[in-house]
Design a protein around this motif. Structure first.
Motif, PDB file in Angstrom:
ATOM      1  N   PHE A  43     -51.400 -25.074  72.514  1.00  0.00           N
ATOM      2  CA  PHE A  43     -50.502 -25.764  73.440  1.00  0.00           C
ATOM      3  C   PHE A  43     -49.329 -26.337  72.653  1.00  0.00           C
ATOM      4  N   ASP A  44     -48.123 -26.037  73.075  1.00  0.00           N
ATOM      5  CA  ASP A  44     -46.903 -26.425  72.351  1.00  0.00           C
ATOM      6  C   ASP A  44     -46.366 -27.731  72.934  1.00  0.00           C
ATOM      7  N   TRP A  45     -46.725 -28.850  72.309  1.00  0.00           N
ATOM      8  CA  TRP A  45     -46.294 -30.147  72.825  1.00  0.00           C
ATOM      9  C   TRP A  45     -44.799 -30.360  72.646  1.00  0.00           C
ATOM     10  N   GLY A  46     -44.221 -29.761  71.631  1.00  0.00           N
ATOM     11  CA  GLY A  46     -42.777 -29.845  71.465  1.00  0.00           C
ATOM     12  C   GLY A  46     -42.050 -29.204  72.628  1.00  0.00           C
ATOM     13  N   PHE A  47     -42.540 -28.038  73.067  1.00  0.00           N
ATOM     14  CA  PHE A  47     -41.949 -27.351  74.212  1.00  0.00           C
ATOM     15  C   PHE A  47     -42.154 -28.174  75.481  1.00  0.00           C
ATOM     16  N   PHE A  48     -43.322 -28.792  75.629  1.00  0.00           N
ATOM     17  CA  PHE A  48     -43.614 -29.611  76.801  1.00  0.00           C
ATOM     18  C   PHE A  48     -42.622 -30.766  76.899  1.00  0.00           C
ATOM     19  N   VAL A  49     -42.425 -31.485  75.794  1.00  0.00           N
ATOM     20  CA  VAL A  49     -41.498 -32.617  75.802  1.00  0.00           C
ATOM     21  C   VAL A  49     -40.072 -32.152  76.064  1.00  0.00           C
ATOM     22  N   ASP A  50     -39.693 -31.032  75.441  1.00  0.00           N
ATOM     23  CA  ASP A  50     -38.351 -30.492  75.644  1.00  0.00           C
ATOM     24  C   ASP A  50     -38.114 -30.172  77.117  1.00  0.00           C
ATOM     25  N   GLN A  51     -39.082 -29.522  77.751  1.00  0.00           N
ATOM     26  CA  GLN A  51     -38.930 -29.170  79.155  1.00  0.00           C
ATOM     27  C   GLN A  51     -38.936 -30.411  80.048  1.00  0.00           C
ATOM     28  N   ALA A  52     -39.788 -31.371  79.737  1.00  0.00           N
ATOM     29  CA  ALA A  52     -39.817 -32.601  80.533  1.00  0.00           C
ATOM     30  C   ALA A  52     -38.471 -33.303  80.480  1.00  0.00           C
ATOM     31  N   ALA A  53     -37.829 -33.288  79.316  1.00  0.00           N
ATOM     32  CA  ALA A  53     -36.519 -33.915  79.177  1.00  0.00           C
ATOM     33  C   ALA A  53     -35.443 -33.089  79.871  1.00  0.00           C
ATOM     34  N   ARG A  54     -35.467 -31.759  79.679  1.00  0.00           N
ATOM     35  CA  ARG A  54     -34.465 -30.897  80.318  1.00  0.00           C
ATOM     36  C   ARG A  54     -34.533 -30.981  81.833  1.00  0.00           C
ATOM     37  N   ASP A 277     -32.541 -28.240  87.687  1.00  0.00           N
ATOM     38  CA  ASP A 277     -33.600 -29.017  87.043  1.00  0.00           C
ATOM     39  C   ASP A 277     -34.606 -29.408  88.120  1.00  0.00           C
ATOM     40  N   VAL A 278     -35.842 -29.598  87.719  1.00  0.00           N
ATOM     41  CA  VAL A 278     -36.917 -29.857  88.672  1.00  0.00           C
ATOM     42  C   VAL A 278     -36.678 -31.153  89.448  1.00  0.00           C
ATOM     43  N   LEU A 279     -36.057 -32.141  88.811  1.00  0.00           N
ATOM     44  CA  LEU A 279     -35.849 -33.417  89.487  1.00  0.00           C
ATOM     45  C   LEU A 279     -35.085 -33.256  90.795  1.00  0.00           C
ATOM     46  N   LYS A 280     -34.082 -32.366  90.825  1.00  0.00           N
ATOM     47  CA  LYS A 280     -33.331 -32.151  92.064  1.00  0.00           C
ATOM     48  C   LYS A 280     -34.260 -31.688  93.188  1.00  0.00           C
ATOM     49  N   PHE A 281     -35.210 -30.831  92.859  1.00  0.00           N
ATOM     50  CA  PHE A 281     -36.121 -30.303  93.884  1.00  0.00           C
ATOM     51  C   PHE A 281     -37.183 -31.326  94.253  1.00  0.00           C
ATOM     52  N   LEU A 282     -37.547 -32.188  93.297  1.00  0.00           N
ATOM     53  CA  LEU A 282     -38.457 -33.281  93.627  1.00  0.00           C
ATOM     54  C   LEU A 282     -37.784 -34.243  94.600  1.00  0.00           C
ATOM     55  N   ASP A 283     -36.499 -34.519  94.392  1.00  0.00           N
ATOM     56  CA  ASP A 283     -35.766 -35.356  95.349  1.00  0.00           C
ATOM     57  C   ASP A 283     -35.887 -34.786  96.762  1.00  0.00           C
ATOM     58  N   ILE A 284     -35.669 -33.473  96.883  1.00  0.00           N
ATOM     59  CA  ILE A 284     -35.756 -32.823  98.198  1.00  0.00           C
ATOM     60  C   ILE A 284     -37.167 -32.942  98.760  1.00  0.00           C
ATOM     61  N   ALA A 285     -38.171 -32.691  97.925  1.00  0.00           N
ATOM     62  CA  ALA A 285     -39.564 -32.742  98.379  1.00  0.00           C
ATOM     63  C   ALA A 285     -39.936 -34.134  98.878  1.00  0.00           C
ATOM     64  N   LEU A 286     -39.533 -35.166  98.134  1.00  0.00           N
ATOM     65  CA  LEU A 286     -39.882 -36.534  98.538  1.00  0.00           C
ATOM     66  C   LEU A 286     -39.222 -36.915  99.858  1.00  0.00           C
ATOM     67  N   VAL A 287     -37.964 -36.522 100.040  1.00  0.00           N
ATOM     68  CA  VAL A 287     -37.287 -36.837 101.296  1.00  0.00           C
ATOM     69  C   VAL A 287     -37.880 -36.014 102.444  1.00  0.00           C
ATOM     70  N   CYS A 288     -38.277 -34.769 102.160  1.00  0.00           N
ATOM     71  CA  CYS A 288     -38.951 -33.965 103.184  1.00  0.00           C
ATOM     72  C   CYS A 288     -40.210 -34.664 103.686  1.00  0.00           C
ATOM     73  N   ARG A 289     -40.958 -35.245 102.780  1.00  0.00           N
ATOM     74  CA  ARG A 289     -42.162 -35.960 103.188  1.00  0.00           C
ATOM     75  C   ARG A 289     -41.815 -37.142 104.081  1.00  0.00           C
ATOM     76  N   ARG A 290     -40.749 -37.866 103.744  1.00  0.00           N
ATOM     77  CA  ARG A 290     -40.317 -38.996 104.571  1.00  0.00           C
ATOM     78  C   ARG A 290     -39.924 -38.517 105.964  1.00  0.00           C
ATOM     79  N   ILE A 291     -39.193 -37.411 106.031  1.00  0.00           N
ATOM     80  CA  ILE A 291     -38.754 -36.883 107.320  1.00  0.00           C
ATOM     81  C   ILE A 291     -39.957 -36.485 108.172  1.00  0.00           C
TER      82      ILE A 291
END
Length: 383
Positions: A43-54, A277-291
């Motif tokens: 498991f590549d933890w460096g890649f994991f952190v890089d992707q989490a930041a990106r 980036d995933v955060l943009k899609f998480l924003d959409i998902a969270l608002v979808c749940r509210r709707i």
């Protein structure tokens, strides 16, 4: 037909997506523990952190790791190396956002005193009202929507607070003017004013940034015609510790979708790697749940049709459903689906230069080299 998706993802990405949500229930925590026990040294933890930041997820992922004790092992070393990295990132982001909010509150007071009609978009609205924890979501600037005729007055308000239109110099000691080429490009091509900035000097915040926008539907050439109506529907309420104005809930969701669609496909953002980036899609998902909880989908559908942004809404929801299938109602996707979905795999249409991606969305999302595929050079002049 749009490009089909490949379900195979690296284990680092699988773990990241398990952790990339606001609420992690016990079943998901158990799934994370099982995966951590199986991964081993490969498991590549460096890649994991890089992707989490990106993907702009590191503060959220860090909170989830520490809150649920996923770094702890019954015996032996920690299941996740350097656990301090995650909790310090969360607290550092929270401290940064609190500092930004205090500055943005001053801008809101000044805008209120000016009597201008405005609405605040995205960053602090999402952080306070959707995420409910200022440490979870990174925030960069304050987005203010006004009518085109009010941009000069809004700029004057900001200048009185010490803001100027410019960019941070390489030495980080001053804000310097934009080049003539940039000013010309912006005036002719962009529905937003050049950024207003003010020196900060605090570690992690070089400058405070305020963006003034006159058209939130940039995938439509005539999108600015709706700004007056959007401002007429705005609602008042607390934000950044001050009474302020934001878009009506349905319009707020359409804004998120349209902004995501524009940034994911415009050459300006694609060539700079700021498209996905995933955060943009998480924003959409969270608002979808509210709707869904508020049973507001009929109102959202009608507004999308009235404003002619159904394609942008479907684009955002379709891709969010690939990452958060539980959040996006299948029935709503089916209802909103355009007859021709070929645009889902296009970029460059905003600039009138539509081109088609050769790889599916999930492969591009986690590969920063996707910009290599873009043949056209950025239309934006470099200072």
């Amino acid at each position: 037909m749009h490009v089909s998706e490949s379900p195979q993802l690296r284990p680092e990405i699988e773990l990241l997506l398990l952790l990339a949500d606001l609420d992690i229930d016990e079943s998901r925590v158990a799934a994370c523990r099982a995966r951590l026990a199986d991964y081993g040294r490969e498991f590549d933890w460096g890649f994991f952190v890089d992707q989490a930041a990106r993907q702009r997820l590191l503060p959220l992922v860090g909170r989830n790791i520490i809150h649920h004790g996923l770094h702890r092992a019954a015996r032996g070393p920690s299941l996740i190396p350097y656990p301090g990295l995650y909790i310090f990132t969360y607290h550092g982001n929270k401290s940064r956002n609190v500092f930004l909010v205090d500055e943005f509150r001053k801008a809101l007071i000044a805008l209120n005193d000016s009597g201008l009609r405005y609405a605040i978009r995205k960053g602090p609205v999402l952080g306070e009202r959707i995420y409910g924890d200022m440490g979870l979501r990174p925030m960069g600037d304050l987005d203010v929507m006004v009518e085109k005729g009010d941009t000069a007055a809004a700029g004057a308000v900001l200048r009185d607070l010490g803001y100027v239109q410019g960019k941070l110099a390489l030495d980080g000691q001053r804000i310097e003017p934009f080049s003539r080429g940039t000013r010309t490009f912006w005036r002719l091509s962009m529905p937003v004013e050049l950024p207003y900035q003010k020196m900060c000097g605090r570690d992690g915040i070089d400058t405070f940034v305020v963006d003034i926008c006159t058209n939130i539907f940039q995938t439509r050439r005539d999108g600015a015609q709706f700004t007056n109506g959007l401002l007429e529907r705005r609602i008042g309420g607390p934000l950044c510790g001050e009474q302020s104005f934001t878009l009506a809930p349905e319009d707020e969701f359409l804004d998120l979708c349209a902004n995501l669609h524009m940034k994911a496909t415009a050459l300006y953002y694609v060539t700079e790697g700021g498209d996905l980036d995933v955060l943009k899609f998480l924003d959409i998902a969270l608002v979808c749940r509210r709707i869904s909880e508020a049973d507001k989908w009929p109102a959202v559908r009608q507004r999308a049709k009235d404003l002619g942004v159904v394609e942008s809404v479907y684009y955002a929801m379709h891709h969010a459903a690939l990452l958060y299938p539980d959040a996006v109602p299948t029935a709503e996707l089916s209802t909103l689906r355009p007859d021709d979905c070929g645009y889902l795999d296009e970029y460059g249409a905003v600039e009138g230069e539509p081109q088609r991606w050769s790889r599916p969305f999930l492969q591009r999302l986690f590969d920063p080299r996707r910009t290599d595929e873009v043949k056209a050079s950025s239309p934006t002049p470099r200072d």
